[in-house]
Write a protein that holds these residues in place. Structure first.
Motif, PDB file in Angstrom:
ATOM      1  N   TYR A  76       0.947  -0.990  -0.621  1.00 29.54           N
ATOM      2  CA  TYR A  76      -0.286   0.199   0.438  1.00 29.54           C
ATOM      3  C   TYR A  76       0.805   1.087  -0.642  1.00 29.54           C
ATOM      4  O   TYR A  76       0.421   1.904  -0.472  1.00 29.54           O
ATOM      5  CB  TYR A  76      -1.027  -0.423   1.104  1.00 29.54           C
ATOM      6  CG  TYR A  76      -1.644   1.108   1.183  1.00 29.54           C
ATOM      7  CD1 TYR A  76      -2.718   1.606   0.652  1.00 29.54           C
ATOM      8  CD2 TYR A  76      -1.388   2.130   2.250  1.00 29.54           C
ATOM      9  CE1 TYR A  76      -3.586   2.378   0.861  1.00 29.54           C
ATOM     10  CE2 TYR A  76      -2.109   3.606   2.411  1.00 29.54           C
ATOM     11  CZ  TYR A  76      -3.308   3.492   1.491  1.00 29.54           C
ATOM     12  OH  TYR A  76      -4.278   4.291   2.025  1.00 29.54           O
ATOM     13  N   ALA A  77       2.092   1.339   1.332  1.00 27.47           N
ATOM     14  CA  ALA A  77       2.737   2.165   1.289  1.00 27.47           C
ATOM     15  C   ALA A  77       4.160   2.313  -0.166  1.00 27.47           C
ATOM     16  O   ALA A  77       3.135   3.585  -1.077  1.00 27.47           O
ATOM     17  CB  ALA A  77       3.083   2.223   1.999  1.00 27.47           C
ATOM     18  N   TYR A  78       3.605   1.659  -1.435  1.00 25.24           N
ATOM     19  CA  TYR A  78       4.934   1.668  -2.240  1.00 25.24           C
ATOM     20  C   TYR A  78       3.647   2.268  -3.552  1.00 25.24           C
ATOM     21  O   TYR A  78       4.024   2.406  -4.162  1.00 25.24           O
ATOM     22  CB  TYR A  78       5.288   0.020  -3.114  1.00 25.24           C
ATOM     23  CG  TYR A  78       6.115  -0.140  -3.948  1.00 25.24           C
ATOM     24  CD1 TYR A  78       6.752   0.626  -4.197  1.00 25.24           C
ATOM     25  CD2 TYR A  78       4.733   0.060  -5.573  1.00 25.24           C
ATOM     26  CE1 TYR A  78       8.324   0.605  -5.336  1.00 25.24           C
ATOM     27  CE2 TYR A  78       5.601  -0.184  -6.409  1.00 25.24           C
ATOM     28  CZ  TYR A  78       6.397   0.006  -6.638  1.00 25.24           C
ATOM     29  OH  TYR A  78       7.352   0.652  -7.986  1.00 25.24           O
ATOM     30  N   ASN A 102       1.153   4.071  -3.089  1.00 23.38           N
ATOM     31  CA  ASN A 102      -0.013   4.948  -2.411  1.00 23.38           C
ATOM     32  C   ASN A 102       0.809   6.167  -2.013  1.00 23.38           C
ATOM     33  O   ASN A 102       0.301   7.799  -2.064  1.00 23.38           O
ATOM     34  CB  ASN A 102      -1.234   4.883  -1.486  1.00 23.38           C
ATOM     35  CG  ASN A 102      -1.872   4.259  -1.926  1.00 23.38           C
ATOM     36  OD1 ASN A 102      -3.068   4.872  -3.128  1.00 23.38           O
ATOM     37  ND2 ASN A 102      -2.257   3.105  -2.103  1.00 23.38           N
ATOM     38  N   GLY A 103       2.522   5.919  -1.772  1.00 22.67           N
ATOM     39  CA  GLY A 103       3.185   6.800  -0.670  1.00 22.67           C
ATOM     40  C   GLY A 103       4.028   7.401  -1.554  1.00 22.67           C
ATOM     41  O   GLY A 103       4.176   7.457  -2.624  1.00 22.67           O
ATOM     42  N   ASP A 104       4.921   7.896  -1.325  1.00 18.65           N
ATOM     43  CA  ASP A 104       6.029   8.807  -1.660  1.00 18.65           C
ATOM     44  C   ASP A 104       7.519   8.388  -0.932  1.00 18.65           C
ATOM     45  O   ASP A 104       7.260   9.355  -0.187  1.00 18.65           O
ATOM     46  CB  ASP A 104       5.857  10.379  -2.375  1.00 18.65           C
ATOM     47  CG  ASP A 104       7.024  10.462  -2.972  1.00 18.65           C
ATOM     48  OD1 ASP A 104       8.003  10.579  -3.120  1.00 18.65           O
ATOM     49  OD2 ASP A 104       6.536  11.107  -4.230  1.00 18.65           O
ATOM     50  N   TYR A 105       8.071   7.910  -1.006  1.00 20.74           N
ATOM     51  CA  TYR A 105       9.562   6.742  -0.678  1.00 20.74           C
ATOM     52  C   TYR A 105      10.130   8.981  -0.214  1.00 20.74           C
ATOM     53  O   TYR A 105      11.282   9.064   0.735  1.00 20.74           O
ATOM     54  CB  TYR A 105      10.293   6.433  -0.768  1.00 20.74           C
ATOM     55  CG  TYR A 105      11.139   6.760  -2.018  1.00 20.74           C
ATOM     56  CD1 TYR A 105      12.310   7.394  -1.947  1.00 20.74           C
ATOM     57  CD2 TYR A 105      10.701   6.591  -3.273  1.00 20.74           C
ATOM     58  CE1 TYR A 105      12.928   7.292  -3.454  1.00 20.74           C
ATOM     59  CE2 TYR A 105      10.788   7.059  -4.576  1.00 20.74           C
ATOM     60  CZ  TYR A 105      12.307   7.459  -4.406  1.00 20.74           C
ATOM     61  OH  TYR A 105      13.667   7.837  -5.443  1.00 20.74           O
ATOM     62  N   LEU A 135       9.562  11.362   0.827  1.00 22.95           N
ATOM     63  CA  LEU A 135       9.096  12.469   2.269  1.00 22.95           C
ATOM     64  C   LEU A 135       9.823  12.015   3.170  1.00 22.95           C
ATOM     65  O   LEU A 135      10.446  12.719   3.838  1.00 22.95           O
ATOM     66  CB  LEU A 135       7.552  12.032   2.391  1.00 22.95           C
ATOM     67  CG  LEU A 135       6.857  13.019   1.070  1.00 22.95           C
ATOM     68  CD1 LEU A 135       5.284  12.311   1.854  1.00 22.95           C
ATOM     69  CD2 LEU A 135       6.337  14.297   1.492  1.00 22.95           C
ATOM     70  N   TYR A 186       8.461  17.279  -6.003  1.00 18.34           N
ATOM     71  CA  TYR A 186       7.631  17.811  -5.532  1.00 18.34           C
ATOM     72  C   TYR A 186       6.936  18.031  -4.991  1.00 18.34           C
ATOM     73  O   TYR A 186       8.290  19.320  -3.968  1.00 18.34           O
ATOM     74  CB  TYR A 186       7.857  16.045  -3.853  1.00 18.34           C
ATOM     75  CG  TYR A 186       6.406  15.929  -3.461  1.00 18.34           C
ATOM     76  CD1 TYR A 186       5.756  14.776  -3.121  1.00 18.34           C
ATOM     77  CD2 TYR A 186       6.876  16.700  -1.899  1.00 18.34           C
ATOM     78  CE1 TYR A 186       4.746  14.323  -2.228  1.00 18.34           C
ATOM     79  CE2 TYR A 186       5.158  16.518  -1.355  1.00 18.34           C
ATOM     80  CZ  TYR A 186       4.788  15.340  -1.752  1.00 18.34           C
ATOM     81  OH  TYR A 186       4.042  15.317  -0.605  1.00 18.34           O
TER      82      TYR A 186
END
Length: 388
Positions: free
Chosen positions: A49-51, A53-56, A58, A74
């Motif tokens: 899910y983090a991969y 929907n997220g952005d490493y 940050l 970003y």
């Protein structure tokens, strides 16, 4: 040399019907194995899910005051060419720069140059070149603040063009404003960290630890005098008329024509920028209100509950732990302590699940429904997990 006996040289051979301990091996705690498997699945799902929907970035890259990540695209402003963060206040707010400024060893600090949310700002006495640091362009940002008064004749970082008054100005504000002095820095994890020698020198130059006379050598103004003395003595304007506080907003006064800048106190600056005729073109008050509100929200609950956190979280837990450890040493109480602890843990999970389920049901039946469906679903799932 000793020799083994003939008996000791023979290899041991297991009987033909010996299967060893492998046959007796089996999973002795199926429930714990299932929990471990579920935790693996949950962590794998969280990672996926983090991969998606997220952005490493940050986590890896520093963020400026406007929400942009330095060195990336970003945010609202592309900062790909500005990979480093230069701090301008103690709230960790800063601006993205192309390179961390490195000042000469014999200088280290220039109190007549400042880096603000809007870029580099200097007085006529500045030692450094305006290009000593390349700050990103924040002109399109809604949150940008400038030291210049947009034509109103005000300077929010160097009132009257004076470095002596800059420490208590709205812009620098004793390290909690939107600008800070130019200091020697070094790069660490894409952040411009101030040189400790530069900070020590800055303490001796600014009125944070002494003073800085207007347009000359620093260290001549006593900060206690700056705070204590009011602008009570009548000054004369250029035309010879009596001076009053309302004339502080005149551009001629900010050009350094006041007779005695040493007489201006911190409260005078506050009256000028926040209560006087100035600061109409720059919403500095809103900046400080929002910043203070952020930190109050962040630490307010912790400060309010400090008694409970320190009392129960530290004192009570320590006392209960000592009593529990002592009771475990009593043989007659050991079975009750062990099974009682297991029962208490199961009961706490059961009650927590019941509370989460009833809370989700309460939120779902509320009219009108205040909490979003995602929160209700999360509380329901949490109750099932706790019960399981």
């Amino acid at each position: 040399m000793t020799h083994r006996s003939a008996e000791g040289t023979d290899k041991l051979h297991a009987p033909a019907d010996f299967a060893g301990p492998v046959v007796q091996r089996k999973c002795t705690d199926v429930f714990c194995a299932l929990l471990l498997l579920l935790s693996w699945l949950a962590m794998t799902g969280l990672g996926v899910y983090a991969y998606l929907n997220g952005d490493y970035r940050l986590v890896l890259y520093p963020m400026d005051f406007d929400g942009n990540l330095c060195g990336t695209d970003y945010g609202d402003i592309d900062m790909t060419e500005y990979p480093f963060l230069y701090y301008v206040n103690s709230y960790s707010g800063g601006v993205c720069v192309k390179d961390c400024p490195a000042l000469p060893d014999d200088l280290l600090v220039d109190v007549y140059s400042a880096v603000s949310y809007g870029g580099v700002h200097q007085t006529d006495d500045a030692v450094l070149s305006p290009t000593f640091v390349d700050v990103a362009d924040y002109s399109t940002s809604e949150n940008v603040l400038y030291c210049e008064g947009d034509g109103a004749g005000l300077d929010y970082c160097y009132p009257f063009g004076s470095a002596a008054l800059s420490w208590n100005s709205p812009g620098i504000n004793e390290g909690f404003g939107f600008a800070y002095y130019a200091v020697d820095t070094y790069e660490l994890f894409w952040r411009c960290v101030p040189n400790l020698d530069a900070i020590d020198k800055l303490k001796n130059l600014t009125s944070s630890d002494g003073g800085c006379s207007n347009g000359g050598q620093c260290g001549d103004i006593d900060r206690r005098q700056l705070k204590r003395r009011r602008l009570e003595r009548r000054m004369e304007e250029e035309d010879g008329s009596d001076f009053d506080a309302s004339s502080l907003s005149s551009s001629s006064f900010f050009n350094g024509t006041a007779e005695d800048l040493n007489e201006i106190s911190v409260s005078d600056l506050t009256d000028l920028f926040f209560n006087g005729t100035g600061a109409t073109d720059l919403d500095i008050a809103a900046f400080y209100d929002s910043t203070e509100q952020f930190w109050n929200n962040l630490f307010g609950d912790l400060w309010t509950s400090k008694t409970y956190v320190l009392g129960f979280g530290f004192g009570a837990s320590l006392a209960i732990g000592l009593v529990y450890a002592y009771l475990l040493r009593i043989p007659s109480l050991l079975p009750f302590m062990v099974w009682g602890s297991i029962a208490a843990a199961i009961a706490s999970f059961g009650y927590s699940g019941y509370y989460a389920y009833t809370l989700a049901d309460k939120w779902s039946n509320a009219d009108p429904q205040i909490h979003p469906d995602s929160n209700i679903q999360a509380a329901t799932i949490a109750s099932y997990v706790l019960w399981a």
